[in-house]
Design a protein around this motif. Structure first.
Motif, PDB file in Angstrom:
ATOM      1  N   MET A   1     -14.876   9.306  17.177  1.00  0.00           N
ATOM      2  CA  MET A   1     -15.665   9.141  15.954  1.00  0.00           C
ATOM      3  C   MET A   1     -17.077   8.743  16.321  1.00  0.00           C
ATOM      4  N   SER A   2     -18.006   9.217  15.574  1.00  0.00           N
ATOM      5  CA  SER A   2     -19.384   8.818  15.824  1.00  0.00           C
ATOM      6  C   SER A   2     -19.622   7.442  15.224  1.00  0.00           C
ATOM      7  N   PRO A   3     -20.662   6.742  15.746  1.00  0.00           N
ATOM      8  CA  PRO A   3     -20.985   5.452  15.138  1.00  0.00           C
ATOM      9  C   PRO A   3     -21.282   5.672  13.658  1.00  0.00           C
ATOM     10  N   GLY A   4     -20.873   4.782  12.824  1.00  0.00           N
ATOM     11  CA  GLY A   4     -21.175   4.897  11.395  1.00  0.00           C
ATOM     12  C   GLY A   4     -20.130   5.672  10.623  1.00  0.00           C
ATOM     13  N   SER A   5     -19.034   6.093  11.274  1.00  0.00           N
ATOM     14  CA  SER A   5     -18.016   6.820  10.519  1.00  0.00           C
ATOM     15  C   SER A   5     -16.970   5.857   9.942  1.00  0.00           C
ATOM     16  N   GLY A   6     -17.174   4.575  10.160  1.00  0.00           N
ATOM     17  CA  GLY A   6     -16.320   3.574   9.498  1.00  0.00           C
ATOM     18  C   GLY A   6     -14.924   3.477  10.074  1.00  0.00           C
ATOM     19  N   LYS A   7     -14.800   3.597  11.421  1.00  0.00           N
ATOM     20  CA  LYS A   7     -13.454   3.650  12.000  1.00  0.00           C
ATOM     21  C   LYS A   7     -12.672   2.353  11.838  1.00  0.00           C
ATOM     22  N   THR A   8     -13.358   1.221  11.982  1.00  0.00           N
ATOM     23  CA  THR A   8     -12.631  -0.048  11.842  1.00  0.00           C
ATOM     24  C   THR A   8     -12.138  -0.207  10.407  1.00  0.00           C
ATOM     25  N   MET A   9     -12.986   0.221   9.458  1.00  0.00           N
ATOM     26  CA  MET A   9     -12.605   0.147   8.046  1.00  0.00           C
ATOM     27  C   MET A   9     -11.350   0.998   7.791  1.00  0.00           C
ATOM     28  N   VAL A  10     -11.330   2.192   8.368  1.00  0.00           N
ATOM     29  CA  VAL A  10     -10.182   3.090   8.206  1.00  0.00           C
ATOM     30  C   VAL A  10      -8.939   2.452   8.821  1.00  0.00           C
ATOM     31  N   ALA A  11      -9.073   1.945  10.059  1.00  0.00           N
ATOM     32  CA  ALA A  11      -7.924   1.385  10.777  1.00  0.00           C
ATOM     33  C   ALA A  11      -7.337   0.187  10.029  1.00  0.00           C
ATOM     34  N   ARG A  12      -8.215  -0.658   9.496  1.00  0.00           N
ATOM     35  CA  ARG A  12      -7.740  -1.858   8.788  1.00  0.00           C
ATOM     36  C   ARG A  12      -6.994  -1.512   7.506  1.00  0.00           C
ATOM     37  N   ARG A  13      -7.260  -0.331   6.977  1.00  0.00           N
ATOM     38  CA  ARG A  13      -6.606   0.049   5.727  1.00  0.00           C
ATOM     39  C   ARG A  13      -5.167   0.516   5.977  1.00  0.00           C
ATOM     40  N   ILE A  14      -4.875   0.955   7.191  1.00  0.00           N
ATOM     41  CA  ILE A  14      -3.551   1.542   7.465  1.00  0.00           C
ATOM     42  C   ILE A  14      -2.377   0.600   7.152  1.00  0.00           C
ATOM     43  N   PRO A  15      -2.425  -0.669   7.597  1.00  0.00           N
ATOM     44  CA  PRO A  15      -1.271  -1.534   7.268  1.00  0.00           C
ATOM     45  C   PRO A  15      -1.050  -1.673   5.758  1.00  0.00           C
ATOM     46  N   THR A  16      -2.117  -1.522   4.956  1.00  0.00           N
ATOM     47  CA  THR A  16      -1.979  -1.668   3.499  1.00  0.00           C
ATOM     48  C   THR A  16      -1.282  -0.452   2.887  1.00  0.00           C
ATOM     49  N   LEU A  17      -1.138   0.626   3.674  1.00  0.00           N
ATOM     50  CA  LEU A  17      -0.473   1.832   3.163  1.00  0.00           C
ATOM     51  C   LEU A  17       1.000   1.867   3.551  1.00  0.00           C
ATOM     52  N   LEU A  18       1.393   0.978   4.458  1.00  0.00           N
ATOM     53  CA  LEU A  18       2.775   0.990   4.946  1.00  0.00           C
ATOM     54  C   LEU A  18       3.688   0.230   3.984  1.00  0.00           C
ATOM     55  N   PRO A  19       4.981   0.583   3.973  1.00  0.00           N
ATOM     56  CA  PRO A  19       5.905  -0.129   3.089  1.00  0.00           C
ATOM     57  C   PRO A  19       6.007  -1.605   3.473  1.00  0.00           C
ATOM     58  N   ASP A  20       6.449  -2.443   2.514  1.00  0.00           N
ATOM     59  CA  ASP A  20       6.650  -3.860   2.815  1.00  0.00           C
ATOM     60  C   ASP A  20       7.619  -3.994   3.982  1.00  0.00           C
ATOM     61  N   MET A  21       7.476  -5.074   4.728  1.00  0.00           N
ATOM     62  CA  MET A  21       8.403  -5.311   5.838  1.00  0.00           C
ATOM     63  C   MET A  21       9.786  -5.600   5.276  1.00  0.00           C
ATOM     64  N   THR A  22      10.800  -5.087   5.949  1.00  0.00           N
ATOM     65  CA  THR A  22      12.163  -5.456   5.553  1.00  0.00           C
ATOM     66  C   THR A  22      12.425  -6.855   6.120  1.00  0.00           C
ATOM     67  N   ARG A  23      13.493  -7.459   5.643  1.00  0.00           N
ATOM     68  CA  ARG A  23      13.861  -8.797   6.129  1.00  0.00           C
ATOM     69  C   ARG A  23      14.067  -8.748   7.659  1.00  0.00           C
ATOM     70  N   ALA A  24      14.768  -7.700   8.125  1.00  0.00           N
ATOM     71  CA  ALA A  24      15.050  -7.587   9.563  1.00  0.00           C
ATOM     72  C   ALA A  24      13.746  -7.468  10.358  1.00  0.00           C
ATOM     73  N   GLU A  25      12.789  -6.672   9.849  1.00  0.00           N
ATOM     74  CA  GLU A  25      11.506  -6.515  10.539  1.00  0.00           C
ATOM     75  C   GLU A  25      10.753  -7.844  10.587  1.00  0.00           C
ATOM     76  N   SER A  26      10.758  -8.559   9.453  1.00  0.00           N
ATOM     77  CA  SER A  26      10.093  -9.868   9.394  1.00  0.00           C
ATOM     78  C   SER A  26      10.640 -10.806  10.469  1.00  0.00           C
ATOM     79  N   LEU A  27      11.967 -10.839  10.575  1.00  0.00           N
ATOM     80  CA  LEU A  27      12.595 -11.739  11.539  1.00  0.00           C
ATOM     81  C   LEU A  27      12.240 -11.353  12.973  1.00  0.00           C
ATOM     82  N   GLU A  28      12.278 -10.025  13.257  1.00  0.00           N
ATOM     83  CA  GLU A  28      11.946  -9.558  14.615  1.00  0.00           C
ATOM     84  C   GLU A  28      10.536  -9.989  15.001  1.00  0.00           C
TER      85      GLU A  28
END
Ligand SMILES: [Zn+2]
Length: 293
Positions: A1-28
């Motif tokens: 990516m070129s500078p100014g394409s907002g890569k960190t902004m994009v990367a930080r958004r990814i966890p917000t798109l994933l499903p909630d953690m299951t109980r088992a995942e939380s414990l792990e």
């Protein structure tokens, strides 16, 4: 990516798109943080780890004189973001291979090996050249051809083969960043992802697996049926892309299966396969190196 394409902004958004953690995942995940003395109660949001490229191999992968989990285990069930990917030490990058395949990492100790969970979503970003401006109209690149070549070579090879979605991102002009109408909000995307994950969970329950990425080859063969046009399309793709290995074909089918899940389709058709192949359409020797995401 070129500078100014907002890569960190994009990367930080990814966890917000994933499903909630299951109980088992939380414990792990909590278990790993507890071992490091980092947990304050149950961890119920997916971790986002973004270590700097000056990190040591032991700190990224795990290990050291008194072995500790590395960033890849701290990112377990979450996202590991490696910005300026080609700048990471070679040994550290090579160390990602096993965990990306097996979702665990083996750390050598004086008395036997230690196996730690390391199932993370890798997001790697790279500039087109060391200064970042090669191919840009906004500013002139100051790197010589030899420096650009060396930089690109660091991006090629077996690790790239394990990166399923490779996306080329152009810099975003300022006027677009200031545009009044925003892009699609996270909530509807998250709902689509959750629905796709539910389909995967239902299909993979007999094997006690959670998502397509976890499928070993045998399960993939049993669950990822292509229609007849899909089979022909796959044969054509393999024929035309000499760079496809057995591993990348396996990974291509998993991505196609996920695309079919996202649109709620039972069969993998030619369209899903071609879309999956487009995300692998990156040639590191091309004139303007595409970015890895
Ligand atoms: Zn440059």
């Amino acid at each position: 990516m070129s500078p100014g394409s907002g890569k960190t902004m994009v990367a930080r958004r990814i966890p917000t798109l994933l499903p909630d953690m299951t109980r088992a995942e939380s414990l792990e995940t909590t278990k790993i943080y507890s071992a490091m003395g980092l947990a304050h109660g149950l961890i119920d949001t997916r971790p986002f780890r973004a270590p700097h490229h000056t990190i040591s191999t032991a700190a990224l992968i795990g290990g050291g004189s008194s072995p500790r989990p590395g960033e890849i285990s701290l990112a377990h069930n979450g996202v590991l973001f490696l910005d300026e990917f080609p700048e990471f030490p070679r040994a550290a990058v090579e160390g990602l291979r096993q965990p990306l395949e097996e979702r665990t990492v083996t750390i050598d100790r004086i008395h036997g090996a230690l196996r730690l969970p390391a199932s993370f979503l890798l997001v790697a970003a790279a500039n087109p050249c060391p200064c970042g401006w090669h191919g840009s109209r906004a500013r002139e690149c100051t790197c010589g051809p030899a420096a650009i070549e060396r930089y690109r070579l660091r991006l090629s090879g077996p690790l790239l083969d394990r990166i399923d979605l490779q996306v080329y991102v152009r810099p975003v002009p300022l006027r677009e960043l200031r545009r009044p109408e925003p892009g699609e909000p996270s909530a509807p995307i998250r709902a689509r992802v959750a629905a796709a994950r539910d389909r995967q969970l239902a299909r993979l329950r007999p094997w006690n697996l959670r998502c397509n990425a976890e499928m070993p080859s045998a399960v993939q063969r049993a669950t990822c049926k292509l229609d007849s046009l899909g089979e022909r399309t796959l044969a054509d793709l393999v024929e035309n892309r000499r760079s496809f290995t057995a591993r990348s074909i396996d990974r291509l089918i998993k991505v196609a299966r996920t695309i079919a899940d996202l649109i709620g389709q039972d069969d993998i058709d030619a369209g899903c396969l071609l879309e999956a192949a487009a995300y692998r359409d990156v040639d590191p020797t091309a004139d303007f190196v595409p970015q890895v995401l």
